[in-house]
Motif scaffolding. Structure first.
Motif, short mmCIF file in Angstrom:
data_model
loop_
_atom_site.label_atom_id
_atom_site.label_comp_id
_atom_site.label_asym_id
_atom_site.label_seq_id
_atom_site.Cartn_x
_atom_site.Cartn_y
_atom_site.Cartn_z
N ASN A 1 -63.04 18.62 3.83
CA ASN A 1 -64.55 18.49 4.06
C ASN A 1 -64.77 17.04 5.12
O ASN A 1 -63.95 16.25 5.00
N LEU A 2 -66.07 16.76 5.32
CA LEU A 2 -66.61 15.75 6.22
C LEU A 2 -67.21 14.69 5.12
O LEU A 2 -68.17 15.37 4.34
N TYR A 3 -66.83 13.51 4.98
CA TYR A 3 -67.48 12.72 4.22
C TYR A 3 -68.42 11.70 4.67
O TYR A 3 -68.18 10.80 5.57
N VAL A 4 -69.83 11.99 4.34
CA VAL A 4 -70.97 11.33 5.24
C VAL A 4 -71.36 9.96 4.59
O VAL A 4 -72.00 9.14 5.28
N TRP A 5 -70.88 9.66 3.36
CA TRP A 5 -71.70 8.65 2.81
C TRP A 5 -70.47 8.23 1.64
O TRP A 5 -69.89 8.92 0.84
N PHE A 6 -70.07 6.88 1.36
CA PHE A 6 -69.37 6.33 0.34
C PHE A 6 -70.16 5.26 -0.38
O PHE A 6 -70.47 4.25 0.50
N GLY A 7 -70.50 5.19 -1.60
CA GLY A 7 -71.20 4.22 -2.08
C GLY A 7 -70.69 2.88 -2.36
O GLY A 7 -71.05 1.81 -2.37
N ASN A 8 -69.12 2.85 -2.57
CA ASN A 8 -68.25 1.93 -2.45
C ASN A 8 -67.31 1.67 -1.35
O ASN A 8 -66.24 1.27 -1.68
N ARG A 9 -67.87 1.80 -0.38
CA ARG A 9 -66.90 1.67 0.92
C ARG A 9 -66.85 0.28 0.93
O ARG A 9 -67.53 -0.66 0.83
N GLY A 10 -65.31 -0.08 1.05
CA GLY A 10 -64.69 -1.39 1.23
C GLY A 10 -64.39 -1.87 -0.12
O GLY A 10 -63.70 -2.98 -0.34
N HIS A 11 -64.87 -1.08 -1.41
CA HIS A 11 -64.67 -1.57 -2.82
C HIS A 11 -63.98 -0.19 -3.51
O HIS A 11 -64.74 0.14 -4.39
N PRO A 12 -62.87 0.28 -3.00
CA PRO A 12 -62.39 1.71 -3.73
C PRO A 12 -61.97 1.37 -5.11
O PRO A 12 -61.70 0.30 -5.56
N PHE A 13 -62.27 2.32 -5.87
CA PHE A 13 -61.44 2.51 -7.03
C PHE A 13 -60.02 2.60 -7.07
O PHE A 13 -59.42 3.57 -6.33
N VAL A 14 -59.14 1.57 -7.72
CA VAL A 14 -57.70 1.82 -7.27
C VAL A 14 -57.32 2.62 -8.63
O VAL A 14 -57.85 2.92 -9.46
N LYS A 15 -55.84 2.89 -8.37
CA LYS A 15 -55.12 3.75 -9.19
C LYS A 15 -55.42 3.21 -10.69
O LYS A 15 -55.22 2.14 -11.22
N ASP A 16 -55.78 4.34 -11.66
CA ASP A 16 -55.68 3.96 -13.08
C ASP A 16 -56.91 3.44 -13.48
O ASP A 16 -57.27 3.05 -14.52
N LYS A 17 -58.04 3.01 -12.53
CA LYS A 17 -59.20 2.58 -12.66
C LYS A 17 -60.28 3.56 -12.98
O LYS A 17 -60.44 4.44 -11.65
N THR A 18 -61.26 3.66 -13.82
CA THR A 18 -62.22 4.62 -13.73
C THR A 18 -63.54 3.96 -13.16
O THR A 18 -63.86 2.85 -13.24
N GLY A 19 -64.41 4.84 -12.86
CA GLY A 19 -65.75 4.62 -12.46
C GLY A 19 -66.88 5.72 -12.75
O GLY A 19 -66.64 6.59 -13.10
N SER A 20 -67.97 5.10 -12.36
CA SER A 20 -69.06 6.03 -12.64
C SER A 20 -70.35 5.85 -11.90
O SER A 20 -70.49 4.60 -11.32
N LEU A 21 -71.23 6.67 -11.54
CA LEU A 21 -72.40 6.63 -11.00
C LEU A 21 -73.48 6.74 -11.84
O LEU A 21 -73.73 7.91 -12.48
N THR A 22 -74.34 5.88 -12.05
CA THR A 22 -75.11 5.90 -13.20
C THR A 22 -76.64 5.47 -12.87
O THR A 22 -76.97 4.65 -11.91
N LEU A 23 -77.71 6.39 -13.45
CA LEU A 23 -79.03 5.77 -13.05
C LEU A 23 -79.58 5.55 -14.45
O LEU A 23 -79.73 6.41 -15.44
#
Length: 405
Positions: free
Chosen positions: A95-117
């Motif tokens: 796929n083509l990826y057109v936006w990353f919300g955490n560009r420059g700040h990736p989730f590293v291995k074994d670390k979880t994350g979420s997008l929340t409103l």
């Protein structure tokens, strides 16, 4: 030992093929959606209190874009990002990826994350063990965040009947290296916000790279810069035609220029509405192209003495002569001095600029397997290409002894 060498040869050959095929499409790579169990779509909208994580994703109404957590499939990195893909099948690896919300700040291995409103109308990326990335805080719970079929992820305040009261935030304001129809290049005078593309650092790393594609509202032209230095200009836009872009290319698009007290910007659209949506990108090498079409501008072919085809001159060392260029080859340097730069923030185009400015530098390559850092060769040099185990991608200066010989 012999078996190990054979395996290494095959691996290096595969890397060689992948490297060349990915020069133009660094973001079309082996990425998949992050999942920790059963994966399901929760529609196209987040409502107050909703959370998106590794068990769910958004898909736009007509299925043209998906929003979820993505990571590369490789042995180098397990970094992941919350992002938007241009295909509704989030399990596809191309796929083509057109936006990353955490560009420059990736989730590293074994670390979880979420997008929340959350219930206060705050759109944020929550990262385990780190501070959240705040995308927007509205202070009201009358909000929804929707992924649209044009690829835009929009947070808006809504009235009681569900109609839009105002747009609070949108992903189209935070560009990566891809320009889609309806995206803008330019400046918002009310907020001071600028819209510009920034290349990936390497084929694998979506951090901010060396090249940017910008709109110059005064010159009415597109500009490619490398680390702030202008390398290429499209020339003035007149009658839907740029001076330094072939009419065969510009005839495929309609261009829009807006200039008022609030904003000045450029955007494009396909003339043929029946074809797939065009996606303009600026690659980590400085190639400006339509992903589904031709090259539009080639800053990678620009040298500081060159003013052809939109290339711009800039200050150069006295040792470089007209006609000097770097050529991509394979092999291994067997003589000459080798110097290294262990800077992970340097991509291959940075190595090229450093080597060009050093009069004793004759060749360069990257230092690490993820294509960051630099390795340079100076002095009297020679290349041999028959040692597969010592296989390297070398950018060799045309005026080096091995090329002259």
């Amino acid at each position: 030992m012999a078996t190990t060498n054979i395996v290494l040869v095959h691996l290096l050959t595969l890397v060689f093929l992948l490297f060349f095929s990915s020069l133009w499409t660094p973001h079309v790579a082996d990425w998949v959606i992050v999942t920790s169990g059963n994966l399901s779509s929760i529609g196209d909208t987040l409502k107050p209190g909703d959370t998106l994580n590794s068990t769910s994703y958004l898909v736009s109404q007509k299925g043209t874009f998906a929003l979820g957590f993505f990571r590369r499939i490789d042995i180098i990195s397990n970094d992941s990002y919350v992002g938007i893909s241009d295909m509704a099948d989030p399990m596809s690896a191309f796929n083509l990826y057109v936006w990353f919300g955490n560009r420059g700040h990736p989730f590293v291995k074994d670390k979880t994350g979420s997008l929340t409103l959350d219930n206060n109308g705050t759109l944020k990326i929550v990262r385990q063990g780190e501070s959240p990335i705040m995308l927007y805080s509205s202070g009201t719970n009358n909000t929804v965040a929707t992924l649209f079929d044009n690829g835009n992820f929009v947070l808006k305040e809504v009235n009681f009947d569900g109609s839009t009261k105002s747009v609070l935030w949108q992903s189209f304001d935070y560009l990566m290296e891809t320009l889609l129809p309806e995206m803008k290049l330019g400046v918002n005078h009310k907020t001071g916000h600028t819209w510009a593309l920034t290349s990936w650092l390497t084929t694998e790393i979506p951090d901010y790279g060396a090249f940017s594609l910008e709109w110059d509202p005064k010159g009415l032209e597109l500009v490619i810069k490398q680390r702030g230095v202008v390398h290429w200009k499209s020339g003035v836009l007149r009658d839907n035609q740029f001076e330094n872009i072939s009419p065969d290319i510009t005839s495929m698009y309609d261009f829009k220029v807006v200039s008022n007290e609030d904003e000045e910007y450029f955007s494009f659209s396909n003339k043929n509405k029946s074809v797939l949506m065009s996606e303009w990108i600026i690659t980590f090498l400085g190639v400006f192209k339509d992903l589904r079409g031709p090259d539009i501008g080639r800053a990678d072919n620009c040298y500081s003495y060159d003013t052809n085809g939109g290339c711009q001159g800039w200050e150069q060392p006295v040792c470089r002569e007209r006609g000097d260029k770097f050529y991509l080859t394979t092999g291994y340097y067997v003589t000459g001095d080798s110097l290294s730069s262990n800077n992970y923030s340097l991509g291959i185009s940075d190595c090229k600029a450093i080597c060009w400015s050093n009069c004793s530098c004759a060749a360069f390559t990257y230092q690490y397997a993820n294509e960051t850092g630099c390795r340079f060769w100076t002095g009297e040099t020679a290349v041999q290409s028959d040692r597969a185990i010592d296989f390297l991608f070398l950018y060799l200066l045309s005026s080096s002894p091995s090329n002259k010989g």
